[in-house]
Design a protein around this motif. Sequence first.
Motif, mmCIF file in Angstrom:
data_model
loop_
_atom_site.group_PDB
_atom_site.id
_atom_site.type_symbol
_atom_site.label_atom_id
_atom_site.label_comp_id
_atom_site.label_asym_id
_atom_site.label_seq_id
_atom_site.Cartn_x
_atom_site.Cartn_y
_atom_site.Cartn_z
ATOM 1 N N PHE A 44 0.813 -1.210 0.000
ATOM 2 C CA PHE A 44 0.000 0.000 0.000
ATOM 3 C C PHE A 44 0.851 1.267 0.000
ATOM 4 N N SER A 45 2.112 1.171 0.452
ATOM 5 C CA SER A 45 2.893 2.398 0.617
ATOM 6 C C SER A 45 4.203 2.426 -0.143
ATOM 7 N N VAL A 46 4.766 1.245 -0.492
ATOM 8 C CA VAL A 46 6.109 1.222 -1.046
ATOM 9 C C VAL A 46 6.183 1.944 -2.394
ATOM 10 N N LEU A 47 5.064 2.014 -3.106
ATOM 11 C CA LEU A 47 5.076 2.627 -4.431
ATOM 12 C C LEU A 47 4.748 4.117 -4.408
ATOM 13 N N ASN A 48 4.232 4.608 -3.271
ATOM 14 C CA ASN A 48 3.741 5.988 -3.225
ATOM 15 C C ASN A 48 4.788 7.010 -3.649
ATOM 16 N N VAL A 49 5.973 6.922 -3.044
ATOM 17 C CA VAL A 49 6.996 7.933 -3.335
ATOM 18 C C VAL A 49 7.627 7.722 -4.706
ATOM 19 N N ALA A 50 7.372 6.574 -5.323
ATOM 20 C CA ALA A 50 7.937 6.299 -6.648
ATOM 21 C C ALA A 50 7.018 6.758 -7.779
ATOM 22 N N LEU A 51 5.820 7.252 -7.456
ATOM 23 C CA LEU A 51 4.838 7.555 -8.492
ATOM 24 C C LEU A 51 5.332 8.544 -9.552
ATOM 25 N N PRO A 52 5.924 9.683 -9.173
ATOM 26 C CA PRO A 52 6.381 10.611 -10.224
ATOM 27 C C PRO A 52 7.420 9.992 -11.162
ATOM 28 N N VAL A 53 8.376 9.231 -10.596
ATOM 29 C CA VAL A 53 9.408 8.581 -11.411
ATOM 30 C C VAL A 53 8.772 7.518 -12.299
ATOM 31 N N LEU A 54 7.874 6.733 -11.725
ATOM 32 C CA LEU A 54 7.174 5.678 -12.464
ATOM 33 C C LEU A 54 6.387 6.264 -13.629
ATOM 34 N N GLY A 55 5.695 7.381 -13.343
ATOM 35 C CA GLY A 55 4.881 8.005 -14.387
ATOM 36 C C GLY A 55 5.704 8.434 -15.582
ATOM 37 N N LYS A 56 6.868 9.009 -15.340
ATOM 38 C CA LYS A 56 7.731 9.444 -16.441
ATOM 39 C C LYS A 56 8.272 8.257 -17.218
ATOM 40 N N ASP A 57 8.585 7.168 -16.511
ATOM 41 C CA ASP A 57 9.172 5.998 -17.154
ATOM 42 C C ASP A 57 8.167 5.277 -18.057
ATOM 43 N N LEU A 58 6.932 5.124 -17.570
ATOM 44 C CA LEU A 58 5.922 4.372 -18.318
ATOM 45 C C LEU A 58 5.024 5.249 -19.183
ATOM 46 N N GLY A 59 5.140 6.563 -19.030
ATOM 47 C CA GLY A 59 4.288 7.449 -19.812
ATOM 48 C C GLY A 59 2.902 7.628 -19.228
ATOM 49 N N LEU A 60 2.787 7.511 -17.901
ATOM 50 C CA LEU A 60 1.504 7.751 -17.233
ATOM 51 C C LEU A 60 1.347 9.239 -16.969
ATOM 52 N N SER A 61 0.191 9.791 -17.316
ATOM 53 C CA SER A 61 -0.065 11.201 -17.050
ATOM 54 C C SER A 61 -0.284 11.416 -15.554
ATOM 55 N N ARG A 62 -0.298 12.671 -15.138
ATOM 56 C CA ARG A 62 -0.569 12.965 -13.726
ATOM 57 C C ARG A 62 -1.897 12.373 -13.281
ATOM 58 N N SER A 63 -2.926 12.564 -14.109
ATOM 59 C CA SER A 63 -4.236 12.041 -13.745
ATOM 60 C C SER A 63 -4.247 10.521 -13.780
ATOM 61 N N GLY A 64 -3.344 9.939 -14.557
ATOM 62 C CA GLY A 64 -3.281 8.481 -14.616
ATOM 63 C C GLY A 64 -2.523 7.865 -13.456
ATOM 64 N N LEU A 65 -1.736 8.681 -12.741
ATOM 65 C CA LEU A 65 -0.958 8.151 -11.626
ATOM 66 C C LEU A 65 -1.836 7.560 -10.535
ATOM 67 N N GLN A 66 -3.040 8.131 -10.356
ATOM 68 C CA GLN A 66 -3.911 7.623 -9.304
ATOM 69 C C GLN A 66 -4.288 6.165 -9.542
ATOM 70 N N TRP A 67 -4.265 5.745 -10.832
ATOM 71 C CA TRP A 67 -4.606 4.357 -11.128
ATOM 72 C C TRP A 67 -3.563 3.393 -10.610
ATOM 73 N N ALA A 68 -2.324 3.852 -10.422
ATOM 74 C CA ALA A 68 -1.304 2.987 -9.834
ATOM 75 C C ALA A 68 -1.696 2.561 -8.427
ATOM 76 N N LEU A 306 3.075 14.227 -4.561
ATOM 77 C CA LEU A 306 3.270 15.028 -5.761
ATOM 78 C C LEU A 306 3.852 16.398 -5.423
ATOM 79 N N TYR A 307 3.344 17.010 -4.352
ATOM 80 C CA TYR A 307 3.806 18.340 -3.937
ATOM 81 C C TYR A 307 5.301 18.314 -3.591
ATOM 82 N N LEU A 308 5.699 17.333 -2.787
ATOM 83 C CA LEU A 308 7.077 17.286 -2.329
ATOM 84 C C LEU A 308 8.054 17.026 -3.480
ATOM 85 N N GLN A 309 7.669 16.171 -4.429
ATOM 86 C CA GLN A 309 8.607 15.800 -5.493
ATOM 87 C C GLN A 309 8.524 16.709 -6.709
ATOM 88 N N GLU A 310 7.337 17.177 -7.050
ATOM 89 C CA GLU A 310 7.209 17.965 -8.277
ATOM 90 C C GLU A 310 7.234 19.471 -8.020
#
Length: 469
Positions: A44-68, A306-310
Amino acid sequence: MTINTQTATIGPQPAAPEHDRLSGRSKLVLFVLCAAQFMVALDFSVLNVALPVLGKDLGLSRSGLQWAVTAFALPSGGFLLLFGRIADLYGRKRLFLSGLVLFGAASLLAALAWDPASFLTGRALQGLGAAVIVPTGMSLLTTTFSEGPLRDKALGISGTLLSLGFTIGMVLGGVMTDTLGWRSTMGLLGVASAVVLALAPGLLPESRNTDRPRLDVPGAVTVTGGLLALIYALTSAAERGFGGVDVWGTLLVGLALLAAFVVVESRSSAPLVSLPMLKRRTVAWGNLGGLVTFSMMSAVVFVLTLYLQETLELSAFRTGLVFGVQGIASVFAGSYAPRLIGRFGARRTLAGSLAGQGVLTAALLATGAESGALAATVAVSLASMCHLGAIISYGLVVTSGVPDEEQGLATGLVTTTQQVGLTIGIPLLGVLATTQASLFNGVRTVLAIDAAIVLVAALLVSLGLRRRQ
C-alpha cells in the motif's frame, strides 16, 4: 494506513501462564501469517513515493498516476468479503496459498511492465491477491490461536507489524527508487511472497467452517461492479471531463449496481453486509467516521507526494523520509490512543480525532510553492496521529454492544470500510490536483476540501453518537 482496527488497541498483557505462551511452532506459524499481512501493508505504501518517477518511465499522465494506487486498492476492497466466505467453504489454507501465488506473479508482472496497461494489470492482480491473503490470513490466525491471551498476543503482534509495514514501505520505497529504480519495489514484493509461500505449506493447518455458509455471489458481483464503474467514471472525467457519454453511462451503471446491491443484501440469507446491523447507531456512525478518516488521509498522502517531489523537487528518498516521520508518529499514537479511549471513551475519541485530523490537514495550506517540507512533515505527522486515533476508536465504536454471535458481521464491516476508504479517497480528490494547470494550486484545493469533509464528519459523528438519555 492499513492498520488492523481490531487489534490496534491491544495493550500490554500480564505475564501469561506456561500453557498460554507461544510454542516454537506457534511462533513460526505466527511469523508466516504476519509476514503475509506485512507484505500487503508494504504494497500500500512502497510505491507511493515512486509515483512521479514511475509516471515518467511508463508514460503515465498525472491524472493516470492515481490508477497505480486505485488499480490495487479497488479489487483488494471489492473482493475481500467474497474471498473470506469462499475460504470458509473450501479451506482457508488452500485459498491463502493461492493468494500468495497470484500476488507474487502479479508483483513480477508489475516489475517487468513495458507500458501503462501491463503495469496496471499487474497492480490489479496484486489487489486481487491481497483480497485473498488478508481475510484468509486473519481467519487462519484466529482459528489457529485459541481465544484468550494467546490470540490477544498474536493479534497484537499482527497489528503492530501492519502499522510498521506502511511506515517502512514509505522509507524503503524512497531508498529503492533512488538506488535501484521503481521496478525494484515491485520485485521485492515478488521475492517476499515466494519466501512466505515456501514456508507456509508445511506450517499452516487447514481449516474451514463446518456450517458451510452460502456464497453471496450476487452481492459480491453488484458491489464490486458498482465500485469499479464509479471509479472508472471519476477517473475518465478527470482526464476528459464529464461531457463524454461513456462517463455518464458508467456513472449511472455504478449507481444502479450499488442500488441493486442494497436490494440483494436485504433479501439474502447470508449477506456480505448485514443491513440490519447498519441500523445500529454505533455501527452506522462509527463506519462513517472510519470511511472518512481512511479516504481523506489517503488523498492527503497522494497529493503531498506530488507536492514534495514535483513542486519542491525533493528526491524520492527525502520524500520517503518525510512519510517515515509520519509513520513513526502513527506508531507512537497507536500506543497512546488506548489511554485516551480509556479516559474519554471511544465515541468522544473518534469525534475528537476526526476534528484534529481536519484541523491539521487545513494547516497544510500554510506550505508554500518554494518551501514547506518541514512544515508539511510536522503537520502531516500530527494529522496522522489523529488519524490513527480515529482508526482505533472507530473499530471499538462499531463493535461495542454487538452480541457475540454478530461480532463477525460487525468486524467484517470494519475491514470493508477500511478497504473502501482506501479505494475511493484518491479518485475522488486526487483528480482535482492532477488536472489543474498549476499542481500547487490543485494540491491546495484538495487539502481545503479534504479538511472541510473531515471536520463536517467529526461534527456529524459527534452528534450521531451522543448517548441517549
